[in-house]
Design an enzyme around this catalytic site. Sequence first.
Site, PDB file in Angstrom:
ATOM      1  CB  CYS A  36      -0.924  -0.006   1.217  1.00  0.00           C
ATOM      2  SG  CYS A  36      -1.914   1.499   1.356  1.00  0.00           S
ATOM      3  CB  CYS A  38      -0.682   2.602   4.093  1.00  0.00           C
ATOM      4  SG  CYS A  38      -2.114   1.872   3.320  1.00  0.00           S
ATOM      5  CG  ASP A  39       3.119   1.257   4.437  1.00  0.00           C
ATOM      6  OD1 ASP A  39       2.644   1.720   5.492  1.00  0.00           O
ATOM      7  OD2 ASP A  39       2.936   0.079   4.073  1.00  0.00           O
TER       8      ASP A  39
END
Length: 303
Positions: free
Chosen positions: A133, A136-137
């Site tokens: 992701c 997200c990261d």
Amino acid sequence: MIHDLVIIGGGPAGLAAAIYAGRADLEGFILEKMSPGGQVLITDIVENYPGFPDGITGFELVEKLSEHAKKFGFGVENGEVEAIEQAGENLNIILADERVITTRNVIIATGATHRRLGVKGEERLTGRGVSYCATCDGPFFRDQRVAVVGGGDSAVQEAVFLSRFASKVYLIHRRDELRAVKVLQERAFSNEKIEFIWDSVVEEIEGQDQVKSVRVRNVKTGEVTHLPLDGVFIFIGIEPATNFVRDLIETDEQGFIKTDEWMRTSLKGVYAAGDCRLKPLLQIVTAVAEGATAAFAVEQEMA
Ligand code: NAP
């Protein structure tokens, strides 16, 4: 109580089905194992959903879809489905916490999850530099070197997204041609931070507690190199989240559910919509259209 309709999964397909079911005065709810949204929730900007020429964030689109479904009285309940069983004319949905829900109709809108590479180091280093992701990261990799594995829309779109943070983005693809649509390809080719490593596969992700490098093999020359890295983002396609119904209804060999144009599966009362369904175009716009069609089919069947 026997419900009219239970929708399993609260991504765009499930939420659109809920809007149509609610408006048609069908009784029921969405069953969702976490919070509604599905994969869209982890998409930074959705650029190709009609009606939003400037794009819309995945988060905002999900919020609007959820609010819309709620407005028509179709709520969300939490529960993880383990199995569906036939119960005479009805269907029993068996949950992981052993609850049993009886319903006349089910729409399966469970979507899909990211496929794993299956190489050494991948599992051990997930969350320690290995990610599925970028939204997200990605921000954790500011001024660092990352690799993206894959050549489809996801890999190319996320490589461009990651270039906002990372100092260098390698895109490692097993062929010498991308699968992604042209507009995404052009964006990646003109991005100075992105370097393409063609005809190559990742054989191992290396590092003790954190990703340090990947072992890459050129499939044409056989040459093996160790590429120093801080992060590896894997986007090599998706797997349908349909394990719980593979013995109940017809799927293809990968588990994508087969339906007719009314979204009816091989078992009466069971419908499927969205990324868990066998179809040529996996997009939010097709998912919502299928959710609407499935709810309409239930309405017609119950009339
Ligand atoms: P995808 O289109 O199936 O592409 C998967 C990519 O990974 C392909 O390039 C494939 O290589 C490669 N691959 C597969 N298995 C591999 C392995 N074991 N090792 C190395 N490489 C491997 O998957 P996706 O990009 O996740 O997209 C899924 C669906 O969502 C698609 O229908 C896509 O159009 C849609 N999507 C759309 C958007 C958008 O519209 N902006 C964004 C994201 C996703 P080959 O090319 O050699 O097969």
